[in-house]
Design an enzyme around this catalytic site. Sequence first.
Site, PDB file in Angstrom:
ATOM      1  N   LYS A 159       0.860  -1.190   0.000  1.00 33.59           N
ATOM      2  CA  LYS A 159       0.000   0.000   0.000  1.00 33.59           C
ATOM      3  C   LYS A 159       0.901   1.246   0.000  1.00 33.59           C
ATOM      4  O   LYS A 159       2.114   1.137   0.182  1.00 33.59           O
ATOM      5  CB  LYS A 159      -0.913  -0.034   1.223  1.00 33.59           C
ATOM      6  CG  LYS A 159      -0.167   0.043   2.544  1.00 33.59           C
ATOM      7  CD  LYS A 159      -1.067  -0.200   3.746  1.00 33.59           C
ATOM      8  CE  LYS A 159      -0.265  -0.051   5.026  1.00 33.59           C
ATOM      9  NZ  LYS A 159      -0.974  -0.581   6.194  1.00 33.59           N
ATOM     10  N   TYR A 186      15.616  33.231   1.268  1.00 34.50           N
ATOM     11  CA  TYR A 186      14.518  34.112   1.695  1.00 34.50           C
ATOM     12  C   TYR A 186      14.705  34.509   3.150  1.00 34.50           C
ATOM     13  O   TYR A 186      15.062  33.681   3.988  1.00 34.50           O
ATOM     14  CB  TYR A 186      13.173  33.377   1.594  1.00 34.50           C
ATOM     15  CG  TYR A 186      12.719  33.090   0.186  1.00 34.50           C
ATOM     16  CD1 TYR A 186      12.488  34.129  -0.709  1.00 34.50           C
ATOM     17  CD2 TYR A 186      12.490  31.790  -0.216  1.00 34.50           C
ATOM     18  CE1 TYR A 186      12.045  33.854  -2.003  1.00 34.50           C
ATOM     19  CE2 TYR A 186      12.035  31.509  -1.496  1.00 34.50           C
ATOM     20  CZ  TYR A 186      11.824  32.552  -2.388  1.00 34.50           C
ATOM     21  OH  TYR A 186      11.381  32.291  -3.648  1.00 34.50           O
TER      22      TYR A 186
HETATM   23  C1  LIG Z   1      -0.180  -1.547   6.815  1.00 33.87           C
HETATM   24  C2  LIG Z   1      -0.721  -2.811   7.328  1.00 33.87           C
HETATM   25  C3  LIG Z   1       0.135  -3.893   7.601  1.00 33.87           C
HETATM   26  C4  LIG Z   1       1.643  -3.796   7.495  1.00 33.87           C
HETATM   27  O1  LIG Z   1       2.177  -3.001   8.539  1.00 33.87           O
HETATM   28  P1  LIG Z   1       3.743  -2.850   8.762  1.00 33.87           P
HETATM   29  O2  LIG Z   1       3.852  -2.250  10.100  1.00 33.87           O
HETATM   30  O3  LIG Z   1       4.228  -1.923   7.701  1.00 33.87           O
HETATM   31  O4  LIG Z   1       4.350  -4.190   8.635  1.00 33.87           O
HETATM   32  C5  LIG Z   1      -0.461  -5.077   7.982  1.00 33.87           C
HETATM   33  N1  LIG Z   1      -1.819  -5.188   8.118  1.00 33.87           N
HETATM   34  C6  LIG Z   1      -2.644  -4.161   7.882  1.00 33.87           C
HETATM   35  C7  LIG Z   1      -4.109  -4.353   8.058  1.00 33.87           C
HETATM   36  C8  LIG Z   1      -2.128  -2.942   7.495  1.00 33.87           C
HETATM   37  O5  LIG Z   1      -2.967  -1.922   7.263  1.00 33.87           O
END
Ligand SMILES: *Cc1c(COP(=O)(O)O)cnc(C)c1O
Length: 383
Positions: free
Chosen positions: A36, A275
């Site tokens: 993501k 600036y």
């Molecule tokens: C973003 C996310 C993860 C991964 O998290 P990290 O801390 O980057 O490993 C896992 N599960 C869900 C539901 C998330 O939203």
Amino acid sequence: MFHSSYIEISKSALQNNIAFLRQEIGSGVQLSSVVKGNAYGHGIEQFVPIAQECGISHFSVFSADEAHRLLQTLTKPATILIMGYLDNEELEWAIAHDIEFFVFELDRLLEAATISEKLGKKAKLHLELETGMNRTGFDRPSLEHALASLEKCKAQVELQGVCTHYAGAESLQNHDRVLAQHELFKNQLSYIRTSGLSPKQVHTACSAAMITYPETHMDMVRIGIMQYGFWPSPETYSHYVSQHTIKKDPLRRLITWKSRVMSIKSVPQGEFIGYGTSFQAPRDMQLAIVPVGYAWGYSRALSNQGHVLIKGTRAAVVGTVNMNVMMVDITELQDVQKNDEVVLLGSQGNESITVASFGELSTQLNYELLTRLPANIPRYVID
Ligand SMILES: *Cc1c(COP(=O)(O)O)cnc(C)c1O
């Protein structure tokens, strides 16, 4: 070409990190690569092919648009899981393309069943349980309805997974809350199983839970930040170090953000730089003008604070960061030329600029800074 800065993504660093993660979870647990936020700023189009080369065959995203991009990028078949936003119109597209998704409302469940019926194709659902994060997920009363609907629609939909998400596993301050979530999850899961349903994959862990709470691994872990070479928080790293005999960080960062010296200027003592009056030259100075500013995600908060690397040496940002340029102090550096490489983030020689040093240390800083790197800075994969 045509850009004032660019980002390099290291494939060997990713290989290293995936090997480390696999060693931590063991061979029986699936690794879902969380991509993501444009693969945490690394670029879906650049990151996904190298992840596939490293053997990753499961990816998790937040929304349908990301799933769509991911689908275009895959070099061989892989499972895609949408963990968040998906409207009912996108559901049909998702089901038609075998994309799996979280279900945390009855509405989506019933709509998925209707569309599956229409397409003659079973939707693969991951039932998200509310265990204490209080974001999305079925709580106990709504779970009853969900299970009844699943039972009713079992010809149309398949219960692929049951999952939850921990509310801050990267901080020991949340230890009790995480353990309570884990307990409640196990409890709800056995309730689901006694109702006669058998999910294929049970998953709860993000990076921090995976590394700190091995009992959360179950069938699959959803790993974001650590595959990119960052620890979820300094605390997670110190906890890991306290449990293991390691000499150096087992993770390697993938990302290096680079630019070039655009121009060089001499400034006499007593002159103000840029600036306003926030920086007055305390002596005669040499400056390098670097063509990156806040429009490119280099925060204005780094005015008179940030550092970059030129010729393997740290050079301080002087004056305010402008929209498209910043000035750095190269008075002490020998022989800097126009077009010399400037590292904004990452290593050059023996020096490095870490994401954490970009500003005050806050636990979410890695995540926020990475995902804010503008998508239009070109990204290149290097070895
Ligand atoms: C973003 C996310 C993860 C991964 O998290 P990290 O801390 O980057 O490993 C896992 N599960 C869900 C539901 C998330 O939203």
